[in-house]
Design a protein around this motif. Structure first.
Motif, mmCIF file in Angstrom:
data_model
loop_
_atom_site.group_PDB
_atom_site.id
_atom_site.type_symbol
_atom_site.label_atom_id
_atom_site.label_comp_id
_atom_site.label_asym_id
_atom_site.label_seq_id
_atom_site.Cartn_x
_atom_site.Cartn_y
_atom_site.Cartn_z
ATOM 1 N N UNK A 1 0.816 -1.214 0.000
ATOM 2 C CA UNK A 1 0.000 0.000 0.000
ATOM 3 C C UNK A 1 0.850 1.265 0.000
ATOM 4 N N UNK A 2 0.248 2.339 -0.451
ATOM 5 C CA UNK A 2 0.951 3.617 -0.529
ATOM 6 C C UNK A 2 1.188 4.181 0.869
ATOM 7 N N UNK A 3 2.310 4.840 1.092
ATOM 8 C CA UNK A 3 2.564 5.496 2.385
ATOM 9 C C UNK A 3 1.467 6.524 2.673
ATOM 10 N N UNK A 4 1.223 6.776 3.909
ATOM 11 C CA UNK A 4 0.141 7.694 4.282
ATOM 12 C C UNK A 4 0.603 8.886 5.111
ATOM 13 N N UNK A 5 1.843 8.882 5.545
ATOM 14 C CA UNK A 5 2.327 9.983 6.370
ATOM 15 C C UNK A 5 3.272 10.877 5.569
ATOM 16 N N UNK A 6 3.394 12.123 5.991
ATOM 17 C CA UNK A 6 4.285 13.067 5.320
ATOM 18 C C UNK A 6 5.725 12.566 5.350
ATOM 19 N N UNK A 7 6.132 12.003 6.490
ATOM 20 C CA UNK A 7 7.511 11.537 6.632
ATOM 21 C C UNK A 7 7.828 10.427 5.646
ATOM 22 N N UNK A 8 6.863 9.549 5.411
ATOM 23 C CA UNK A 8 7.088 8.429 4.492
ATOM 24 C C UNK A 8 6.922 8.843 3.038
ATOM 25 N N UNK A 9 6.021 9.780 2.773
ATOM 26 C CA UNK A 9 5.751 10.189 1.396
ATOM 27 C C UNK A 9 6.812 11.122 0.818
ATOM 28 N N UNK A 10 7.382 11.959 1.672
ATOM 29 C CA UNK A 10 8.303 12.986 1.174
ATOM 30 C C UNK A 10 9.473 12.415 0.375
ATOM 31 N N UNK A 11 10.223 11.443 0.886
ATOM 32 C CA UNK A 11 11.341 10.909 0.087
ATOM 33 C C UNK A 11 10.880 10.216 -1.195
ATOM 34 N N UNK A 12 9.738 9.570 -1.139
ATOM 35 C CA UNK A 12 9.206 8.916 -2.340
ATOM 36 C C UNK A 12 8.933 9.952 -3.433
ATOM 37 N N UNK A 13 8.280 11.031 -3.056
ATOM 38 C CA UNK A 13 7.947 12.071 -4.037
ATOM 39 C C UNK A 13 9.187 12.792 -4.539
ATOM 40 N N UNK A 14 10.118 13.086 -3.640
ATOM 41 C CA UNK A 14 11.348 13.791 -4.046
ATOM 42 C C UNK A 14 12.138 12.984 -5.070
ATOM 43 N N UNK A 15 12.053 11.653 -4.986
ATOM 44 C CA UNK A 15 12.747 10.788 -5.943
ATOM 45 C C UNK A 15 12.179 10.932 -7.357
ATOM 46 N N UNK A 16 10.976 11.448 -7.473
ATOM 47 C CA UNK A 16 10.331 11.590 -8.780
ATOM 48 C C UNK A 16 10.529 12.972 -9.396
ATOM 49 N N UNK A 17 11.290 13.835 -8.717
ATOM 50 C CA UNK A 17 11.429 15.223 -9.181
ATOM 51 C C UNK A 17 12.894 15.530 -9.476
ATOM 52 N N UNK A 18 13.137 16.037 -10.682
ATOM 53 C CA UNK A 18 14.473 16.470 -11.100
ATOM 54 C C UNK A 18 14.478 17.995 -11.115
ATOM 55 N N UNK A 19 15.557 18.596 -10.670
ATOM 56 C CA UNK A 19 15.592 20.048 -10.475
ATOM 57 C C UNK A 19 15.725 20.881 -11.726
ATOM 58 N N UNK A 20 15.744 20.262 -12.900
ATOM 59 C CA UNK A 20 15.798 21.003 -14.160
ATOM 60 C C UNK A 20 14.760 20.432 -15.132
#
Length: 301
Positions: free
Chosen positions: A220-239
């Motif tokens: 299942x998908x993470x439900x807390x900010x602490x667990x979701x933040x690194x997952x989402x950051x992995x999907x974002x490139x700064x350029x």
């Protein structure tokens, strides 16, 4: 002498009387041209702009375009809206997305009255929304923001309307695009993690997992900010990186410190993270602050 003056005065009065009668008669016989219609009224009277009128009504902008102005409106015809995915148009018209719809519509409006002859190649127009529109003029064809002007210079009392063959979406940021394109699981995760502001700024590349991808996360998908933040950051490139700028074996630095994505082009477009990989299923959804590539799997840190 008095008799002569009286006769002249009587003749003068009679002359004015005849002139007044003649002017009145002309006024009765000759139709008076009705006042020009406002931009809103002009759009409402056009069978080609019924979807635009519905959008203006949903956004509460009809009175604005009835105002003094002057405005220049680049008006998408019905077929331009039909060219968008139906669910995107439906979500834009939803009450909860009124702010996004307003952003889109005001991106089609430029202060002042600008006729087609005043549009020049390389010109940029600052819209009411605040974002600029690039103008291209080549071989007699005028485009604004990539949409072609099909019917120019429809005059209104408070400005001018140019019909265009595309809906201009360049004012929507990455989060706006995720909302109207139905990435509800991603939007919910971004909200929970408090990353909305970060994803509305910068010049980013986001690999956006579908709702099905979130549903398929093992356990299942993470439900807390602490667990979701690194997952989402992995999907974002700064350029910003369009698909044409990706190369095989390229390393993309993500917002998750110490974690990168590797691009593979041997079988479609694939991005590989620390634990798994995802395939790009739709590329180059261009946003105001970057680009979105849709992927079929949530990457795990």
């Amino acid at each position: 002498m008095r008799s002569t003056l009286f006769s002249r005065r009587a003749a003068l009065v009679l002359s004015f009387s005849v002139l007044a009668t003649g002017l009145t008669a002309c006024g009765d016989d000759d139709p008076v041209a009705p006042p020009a219609l406002t931009i809103t009224e002009t759009a409402a009277g056009s069978a080609q702009l019924s979807t635009l009128v519905s959008a203006l009504t949903a956004a509460g902008l009809t009175q604005t375009l009835n105002g003094t102005g002057p405005f220049t409106v680049f008006a998408p015809v019905n077929s331009a809206f039909s060219a968008l995915p139906a669910d995107v148009v439906q979500r834009l018209l939803e009450t909860g997305n009124r702010s996004i719809l307003t952003k889109v519509l005001t991106f089609h409006v430029v202060p002042g009255r600008i006729t087609a002859s005043q549009l020049q190649n390389g010109q940029t127009l600052t819209t009411v929304e605040g974002t600029t529109l690039p103008v291209t003029v080549a071989n007699g064809v005028v485009t604004v923001g990539g949409a072609r002007v099909t019917t120019p210079d429809i005059s209104a009392s408070n400005g001018v309307v140019h019909l265009i063959d595309g809906v201009l979406l360049g004012s929507m940021d990455i989060v706006d695009n995720a909302i109207v394109r139905g990435f509800s699981s991603l939007v919910s995760a971004v909200t929970t993690a408090g990353l909305g502001t970060a994803l509305r700024g910068g010049n980013l590349t986001v690999f956006a997992p579908t709702n099905a991808a979130f549903a398929a996360i093992p356990g299942g998908a993470p439900t807390t900010a602490a667990a979701l933040t690194p997952v989402l950051q992995l999907h974002v490139v700064g350029t910003r990186a369009l698909s044409s700028q990706l190369t095989n074996g390229q390393i993309l630095n993500t917002l998750l410190t110490g974690s990168n994505l590797t691009v593979g082009l041997t079988s479609g477009v694939r991005v590989t993270g620390p634990k798994n990989f995802a395939t790009v299923t739709a590329a180059n959804i261009v946003a105001k602050n970057g680009v979105i590539h849709v992927i079929d799997t949530v990457l795990l840190p």
